[in-house]
Design a protein around this motif. Structure first.
Motif, PDB file in Angstrom:
ATOM      1  N   VAL A  35      44.395  36.425  31.396  1.00 57.56           N
ATOM      2  CA  VAL A  35      44.183  37.462  32.571  1.00 57.56           C
ATOM      3  C   VAL A  35      44.814  38.671  32.083  1.00 57.56           C
ATOM      4  CG1 VAL A  35      44.605  38.094  34.945  1.00 57.56           C
ATOM      5  CG2 VAL A  35      44.640  35.675  34.094  1.00 57.56           C
ATOM      6  N   GLN A  36      43.812  39.687  32.111  1.00 55.52           N
ATOM      7  CA  GLN A  36      43.993  40.937  31.764  1.00 55.52           C
ATOM      8  C   GLN A  36      44.085  41.814  33.091  1.00 55.52           C
ATOM      9  OE1 GLN A  36      44.058  42.051  28.338  1.00 55.52           O
ATOM     10  NE2 GLN A  36      44.065  39.882  28.249  1.00 55.52           N
ATOM     11  N   ALA A  37      45.072  42.940  32.931  1.00 59.11           N
ATOM     12  CA  ALA A  37      45.036  43.970  33.921  1.00 59.11           C
ATOM     13  C   ALA A  37      44.847  45.226  33.460  1.00 59.11           C
ATOM     14  CB  ALA A  37      46.482  43.910  34.777  1.00 59.11           C
ATOM     15  N   TRP A  77      45.320  48.623  40.373  1.00 58.83           N
ATOM     16  CA  TRP A  77      44.984  47.732  39.267  1.00 58.83           C
ATOM     17  C   TRP A  77      43.942  46.741  39.577  1.00 58.83           C
ATOM     18  CZ3 TRP A  77      47.902  48.084  34.658  1.00 58.83           C
ATOM     19  CH2 TRP A  77      49.034  48.758  34.910  1.00 58.83           C
ATOM     20  N   LEU A  95      42.225  42.852  38.005  1.00 55.02           N
ATOM     21  CA  LEU A  95      42.511  42.037  37.213  1.00 55.02           C
ATOM     22  C   LEU A  95      41.117  41.272  36.779  1.00 55.02           C
ATOM     23  CD1 LEU A  95      45.188  39.900  39.276  1.00 55.02           C
ATOM     24  CD2 LEU A  95      45.384  41.661  37.507  1.00 55.02           C
ATOM     25  N   TYR A  96      41.034  40.911  35.713  1.00 50.94           N
ATOM     26  CA  TYR A  96      40.147  39.986  35.103  1.00 50.94           C
ATOM     27  C   TYR A  96      40.542  38.714  34.087  1.00 50.94           C
ATOM     28  CZ  TYR A  96      38.260  44.810  35.287  1.00 50.94           C
ATOM     29  OH  TYR A  96      37.783  46.149  35.908  1.00 50.94           O
ATOM     30  N   ALA A 104      49.703  38.574  34.248  1.00 54.43           N
ATOM     31  CA  ALA A 104      48.424  39.110  33.630  1.00 54.43           C
ATOM     32  C   ALA A 104      48.927  40.148  32.531  1.00 54.43           C
ATOM     33  CB  ALA A 104      47.810  40.062  34.353  1.00 54.43           C
ATOM     34  N   THR A 137      48.562  43.520  30.147  1.00 56.95           N
ATOM     35  CA  THR A 137      48.133  44.854  30.185  1.00 56.95           C
ATOM     36  C   THR A 137      48.615  45.544  29.049  1.00 56.95           C
ATOM     37  OG1 THR A 137      48.059  46.628  31.916  1.00 56.95           O
ATOM     38  CG2 THR A 137      49.996  45.622  31.544  1.00 56.95           C
ATOM     39  N   PHE A 145      39.388  35.947  38.280  1.00 53.76           N
ATOM     40  CA  PHE A 145      39.525  37.295  38.549  1.00 53.76           C
ATOM     41  C   PHE A 145      38.291  38.170  38.133  1.00 53.76           C
ATOM     42  CE2 PHE A 145      43.401  35.441  38.470  1.00 53.76           C
ATOM     43  CZ  PHE A 145      44.057  35.444  39.681  1.00 53.76           C
ATOM     44  N   ALA A 196      44.390  44.327  42.819  1.00 48.09           N
ATOM     45  CA  ALA A 196      45.847  43.766  42.861  1.00 48.09           C
ATOM     46  C   ALA A 196      46.648  44.968  42.949  1.00 48.09           C
ATOM     47  CB  ALA A 196      46.093  43.112  41.556  1.00 48.09           C
TER      48      ALA A 196
END
Length: 431
Positions: A188-190, A197, A199-200, A219, A221, A263, A268
């Motif tokens: 999970v990337q932020a 923010w 999220l992906y 997440a 980042t 996400f 977020a």
């Protein structure tokens, strides 16, 4: 079988095995608030006996939330509403909690584990609430903790890649490697965007993730130079959130529902303020969670052993003359299991009393408790399955709980290896 029929069997080995299993996890003479603890245990056990039997549990897990909302409200709602008020046991008093320590929460976990009652207790009170308390800003704590204390908000901790045990520091050092993603598929990337923010990514095996009103997401980042793991809040409160897809997935343990959470450019909120010791807070939460999971497993193991012992006693009463050799062998196995369960109970009790608790006591207690639960569940299956009564008593659910918890928070050998590693017991060999 009534009391008169059971009387001749009172001196059998099986009866002696079953009798001590009502002893509390935290012994009353040495525990603070002992009288209140026993009142909580008695009241909670009566409520669970009435509302969390095998039939009720099957109906609850089949529902959309995966638990009985009315039972959750009765157990964890505020005392002012006539509920037991258990959700706020360990939350600070300034936010509506009782400000108690781990002993009371372990007591609750032991009783819910004994009944295998499906509830958001683990996800909300054990995994998420400590992180909100430790890392949240004053505004976040003021907005969220009172709702946790009155059981109007449930939470779930979403960790990517099926790495919950590592994220909590139970099976390894959570500062080693990048379990939250680091740009790889499955993480999970932020990204900072529009003053907030986004999220992906995806997190699987999120306990109670399909129904929680608040998701706490780990997440990754930052670029290479500032690569780090942070925690983010995604508030749902039962409403659809743009870019958030939650899918309830089949789980080995039906009493612990899970979900896959995706996400897709999901808005977020950062939990707390940077810089924050996120990994340290996760490890501290993991140490406490291990003790609570061990208490659950001890309660479940004792119940499974009780049921197996009762079945052996019933079989003996059904025979007019003597008992089969197989019954005597089963009694011997139950005696051995009783010793194993009591050893797990003692380790868990020590871990509950430790201030902190210690870095190695929780995983070690959890390893022993899960082994004891698996062994007692297997024996209960063998005893009930042999006469066709397994479906009635649901011994399979105890085995599923042991196996599922080991998959989520273990395996047992890694829990023990981690404890040895933290204590330096075997030096470089453990590492």
């Amino acid at each position: 079988m009534d009391a008169a029929e059971r009387a001749p069997l009172a001196a059998t080995g099986t009866e002696r095995i079953a009798a001590p299993l009502t002893a509390p996890l935290v012994d009353p003479p040495t525990a603070p608030f002992a009288e209140e603890q026993e009142e909580i245990r008695r009241t909670l056990r009566e409520l669970l006996a009435a509302r969390a039997g095998p039939r009720e549990n099957r109906a609850a897990v089949a529902g959309p939330q995966g638990y009985d909302p009315e039972l959750w409200a009765r157990m964890f709602g505020t005392r002012m509403s006539g509920a037991l008020g258990l959700a706020g046991l360990t939350l600070p008093e300034e936010y509506g909690g009782a400000g108690r320590g781990p002993a009371e929460l372990a007591l609750v976990c032991e009783e819910t584990g004994r009944a295998l009652a499906p509830s958001p207790l683990l996800a909300t009170s054990v995994l998420t609430a400590p992180l909100l308390t430790a890392l949240g800003t004053p505004a976040q704590r003021a907005a969220l903790l009172p709702r946790l204390a009155d059981a109007t908000l449930t939470c779930a901790l979403a960790v990517p890649g099926g790495s919950l045990a590592l994220a909590l520091g139970l099976t390894g050092d959570n500062t080693a490697g990048d379990w939250s993603g680091g740009g790889r598929a499955g993480g999970v990337q932020a990204r900072a965007a529009d003053g907030g923010w986004r999220l992906y990514g995806e997190a699987a095996h999120v306990v109670d993730g399909h129904s929680a009103g608040l998701l706490l997401v780990a997440a990754h980042t930052g670029g290479f130079a500032r690569s780090r793991t942070l925690l983010f809040l995604v508030r749902t409160d039962g409403a659809d959130v743009p870019g958030l897809v939650r899918t309830r997935t089949p789980a080995l343990d039906r009493t612990r529902p899970r979900a896959t959470v995706q996400f897709r450019d999901t808005r977020a909120e950062l939990l707390g303020e940077e810089p924050a010791d996120v990994l340290g807070a996760l490890a501290a939460t993991g140490r406490t969670a291990a003790v609570m999971l061990a208490a659950e497993a001890v309660g479940a193991a004792r119940e499974a052993l009780d049921r197996a012992a009762e079945r052996i006693v019933d079989r003996a009463a059904d025979r007019a003359v003597g008992r089969a050799v197989s019954s005597c062998a089963a009694e011997q196995r139950l005696a051995d299991l009783h010793v194993q369960v009591e050893a797990a109970r003692s380790l868990t009790s020590c871990a509950v009393r430790e201030p902190g608790p210690g870095p190695e006591s929780g995983p070690l207690a959890l390893a022993h408790a899960l082994e004891a639960l698996r062994a007692t569940a297997e024996e209960s299956l063998r005893i009930h399955g042999g006469d066709g009564s397994a479906a009635e008593h649901d011994p399979l659910l105890f085995f599923e709980r042991a196996t599922s918890d080991e998959l989520l928070f273990g395996p047992v050998r890694r829990l023990r290896a981690r404890a040895a590693e933290r204590t330096g017991l075997f030096g470089e060999v453990a590492a």
